[in-house]
Each structure stands twice: as structure tokens, then as C-alpha cells.
Design an enzyme around this catalytic site. Structure first.
Site, short mmCIF file in Angstrom:
data_model
loop_
_atom_site.label_atom_id
_atom_site.label_comp_id
_atom_site.label_asym_id
_atom_site.label_seq_id
_atom_site.Cartn_x
_atom_site.Cartn_y
_atom_site.Cartn_z
N GLN A 18 0.81 -1.22 0.00
CA GLN A 18 0.00 0.00 0.00
C GLN A 18 0.84 1.27 0.00
OE1 GLN A 18 -1.21 1.06 4.47
NE2 GLN A 18 -1.88 -1.02 3.91
N ARG A 22 -3.61 11.06 2.61
CA ARG A 22 -4.75 11.68 3.28
C ARG A 22 -5.56 12.49 2.28
NH1 ARG A 22 -0.29 11.99 6.74
NH2 ARG A 22 -0.63 10.98 8.76
N GLU A 88 -4.28 3.53 -0.38
CA GLU A 88 -5.07 3.71 0.83
C GLU A 88 -5.36 5.20 1.00
OE1 GLU A 88 -4.76 3.35 5.72
OE2 GLU A 88 -3.15 2.54 4.47
N ASN A 92 -10.07 11.90 7.56
CA ASN A 92 -10.36 12.31 8.92
C ASN A 92 -11.71 13.02 8.93
OD1 ASN A 92 -7.83 11.60 10.49
ND2 ASN A 92 -6.96 12.75 8.80
N ARG A 112 9.04 19.63 1.05
CA ARG A 112 8.99 18.55 0.06
C ARG A 112 9.39 17.23 0.69
NH1 ARG A 112 11.86 19.30 -5.42
NH2 ARG A 112 13.70 19.45 -4.10
N HIS A 116 5.02 11.72 -5.87
CA HIS A 116 3.83 11.39 -6.66
C HIS A 116 3.57 9.89 -6.64
CE1 HIS A 116 7.28 11.12 -9.56
NE2 HIS A 116 6.69 9.96 -9.84
N ARG A 146 10.70 19.89 -20.43
CA ARG A 146 11.85 19.25 -21.09
C ARG A 146 11.63 17.75 -21.32
NH1 ARG A 146 16.75 20.86 -17.29
NH2 ARG A 146 15.13 20.38 -15.76
N GLU A 162 1.71 10.88 -11.94
CA GLU A 162 2.47 10.81 -13.18
C GLU A 162 1.83 9.80 -14.12
OE1 GLU A 162 7.10 10.51 -14.75
OE2 GLU A 162 6.59 9.73 -12.76
#
Length: 353
Positions: A18, A22, A88, A92, A112, A116, A146, A162
Site C-alpha cells: 500500500q 490523506r 489507501e 479524517n 517537500r 507522486h 523538457r 504521473e
């Protein structure tokens, strides 16, 4: 014979199961993945006592049908024995009515970390044109930037998806398959070792871009291969046995192999130089000590004997957030990856929660 980057052993039969994200509103997100990318809701949990719900979606292998009702004991057993990787979605309760709710999609500075998920399709351009005509938003279209021929769609919460091309030689005929989860890592060496030696993944491909220049980075692609895929990979290992590990993992054959298989890859992205910066840190998607938003939660692995598996990982120096006997939910544990402290859920195969 050359030493390839596979697990030294995998006595507890670890397999990637998995990736958790969220979300704000399951009434929006679940149909989005079902309608646009062919995911199927295979199980759900509702925990009113803890005010959250979990929705598990999967793209099923060709020829496999799902006729169970999500949320039943039968669908729970299907989930925890599923031979693939699920998405998954964690909700909340109340966030759907909160106008200010948002997630960290992992791609905005200074927090960061997660990058993805990805889907694979035979024709990226045609698929993206269809997605856009159906109202899907894009961060990057396949003819922009690019890197031509790949795209980044956006889910309702702003996570990047992606869209990558499947090899025309792949036997898979599904329109979409789940292709990857990408996370950024500060230092690739301990990260790759953790996922291969501790969790049984196979390092399939390494790609170095711009080595020695500003902005250089490397990509490491790992997977929990199916038995059939392991046979195919072993044939490639034999082909490159005299050339060493790099000869295979940096070959066109390795790149092509990833584009033909059903199993997704875990893509570890390393921006060169971060390993030497003592102050550098990625956001693991969960910490809120500096006011960060949460988003990505974890990757998760099934295993055959959770207690023994956790004991072995502890003997290897792996740190844990939660052991199987801690907290309200038994039969699951949470380990930390080295350096970056991403959460890795470990689940007893066949568990009943």
C-alpha cells in the site's frame, strides 16, 4: 557471478502492499480514481471512535474479478491477501466540510518529500487528452517541459499522478496499471539498503542525471516482484552476470523491464549533495512540529510473521514508531526509514482488524 541488489533473504515474505494518502472528501476522491484510472474500491474501514475512515483501492490484474462488498469480513481478507499494491485513502471525519482544509502534496518548498504516484498506460498522449476532456487538471501535459511523453495529472487534493508509457512489448492490456510511488531521500545508500535488505525489495534500475553538475540527481527503482516477474528478472541477471550490478541496473533492458511488468516500483529520488548537508531534511508527510501540513502517510508491507519480522528489524537497528503490541490496533507496526524517517507500516498477512 556478480552480486545484484536483491534482499539477502526474505524469510518473512515481505511484499509491498500500500501507499497511503490523506484526502479531504472520499465522496470526491474515491470516484475520481475509479472513474479516471480504473481503480476498484476493495475494502473500507470506518472507525467512528477515532473519527477516521480508510478506503483501499486497487487496479486488479487482468482476468481477476472483485464481486465482494467493501467493508465486509470477506473483503477484509481479500485486502490483506491481495497480491499487488493498493492505494489507501485516509479521511479524517469533518475535513470534507472544512473550507480551509488542505494537504501537503509533497512538492512545495520548504516541506517537500513525497513526490507522486504514477499510472502506466499504452498511449500517454491519448490518455491525457481523454483525461483533460473529462475535467482532470494537469500539472504538466505530455508535450510540455523538457521531458516529453510523460505527464502529471492532479487529483482533487492536489497530489501529482504521473502518467508514464507502457512498453508496446508488455503482455498487459489494461488501460492503466499502478506504476510507482516516488519519495525523495537525502542519502540513497542507507535507503536502498533498507528497502532491499530489510524489506525484500529488488533494485531494478538506477539512473544518474547531471552527475557532477548543479541540479544533478539520481533515481532508484525498486519493486516487490511477483514469482513470474522474478523468473524474468533472473534471466536478465544471468545475461549481465559478467558485467556487474551496474551493467544491469543502468541498462536499457532494466528500463524496458519496468515498462512491461504489473508490479509497481518504489522510486527513490536523490538530489545530489543533500547527503553532505547536515541541516537538510525532507518532510515525511506526518510531522507537524514546525506547522507543516500532512499529506502522504506511509508505504505499507505485508509479512507472514509480524512479531518475528519486527524483532529481526530491531536487531538490524531499524527504529520503530509503533510495535505490534502498542496502541489500539494490534497486528500492525510502524517502522521508520533511515535518515528521512518516512513511516513504513508492517501488517500481518491475513489480519482481522
Amino acid at each position: 557471478m556478480a552480486s545484484f541488489a536483491v534482499a539477502d533473504n526474505n524469510p518473512f515474505n515481505f511484499s509491498w502492499q500500500q501507499t497511503m494518502l490523506r484526502i479531504k472528501d472520499p465522496a470526491v476522491s474515491v470516484p475520481f480514481f475509479e472513474r479516471h484510472f480504473g481503480f476498484k474500491l476493495i475494502h473500507r474501514y470506518d472507525f467512528p471512535q477515532w473519527t477516521f475512515s480508510l478506503y483501499f483501492l486497487a487496479i486488479l490484474p487482468e482476468g481477476e474479478e472483485f464481486t465482494l462488498t467493501p467493508g465486509t469480513p470477506e473483503s477484509e481478507q481479500y485486502l490483506w491477501r491481495f497480491k499487488g499494491v493498493t492505494l489507501e485513502l485516509t479521511h479524517n471525519h469533518g475535513s470534507e466540510a472544512d473550507a480551509n482544509f488542505q494537504v501537503n502534496n509533497g512538492n512545495v518548498e520548504p516541506h517537500r518529500g513525497f513526490g507522486h504516484i504514477a499510472v502506466m498506460t499504452p498511449d500517454v498522449y491519448a490518455s491525457c487528452a481523454e483525461l483533460e476532456a473529462d475535467g482532470v487538471r494537469f500539472q504538466k501535459r505530455p508535450d510540455e517541459g523538457r521531458m516529453k511523453g510523460i505527464a502529471f495529472a492532479l487529483c482533487p487534493d492536489g497530489y501529482w499522478i504521473e502518467v508514464v508509457p507502457r512498453s508496446p512489448d508488455s503482455p498487459i492490456k489494461l488501460k492503466y496499471t499502478l506504476a510507482q510511488t516516488m519519495i525523495r531521500v537525502k542519502d540513497p545508500k542507507p535507503s536502498v539498503q533498507f528497502f532491499t535488505r530489510s524489506l525484500g525489495m529488488t533494485l531494478l534500475r538506477v539512473s544518474h542525471i547531471g552527475a557532477g553538475s548543479p541540479g544533478g540527481f539520481s533515481l532508484y527503482f525498486l519493486s516487490s516482484l511477483s514469482p513470474e516477474e522474478k523468473v524474468q528478472w533472473a534471466a536478465l541477471q544471468a545475461k549481465y552476470a559478467d558485467g556487474g550490478e551496474d551493467a544491469l541496473t543502468q541498462s536499457a533492458d532494466a528500463s524496458e523491464f519496468i515498462k512491461t511488468i504489473f508490479s509497481p516500483v518504489l522510486e527513490l529520488t536523490h538530489n545530489h549533495g543533500t547527503e553532505d548537508n547536515a541541516d537538510f531534511k525532507y518532510h515525511n508527510g506526518n510531522d507537524q512540529d514546525a506547522g507543516q501540513l500532512r499529506g502522504f502517510g506511509h508505504v505499507g508491507f505485508l509479512c507472514d510473521d509480524l512479531d518475528a519480522a519486527c524483532a529481526q528489524l530491531q536487531s538490524q537497528g531499524v527504529a520503530f514508531k509503533k510495535l505490534p503490541t502498542d496502541g489500539n490496533m494490534r497486528g500492525i507496526a510502524f517502522a521508520y526509514t533511515p535518515v528521512d524517517q518516512y513511516w513504513v507500516e508492517l501488517i500481518q498477512r491475513g489480519i482481522t482488524i
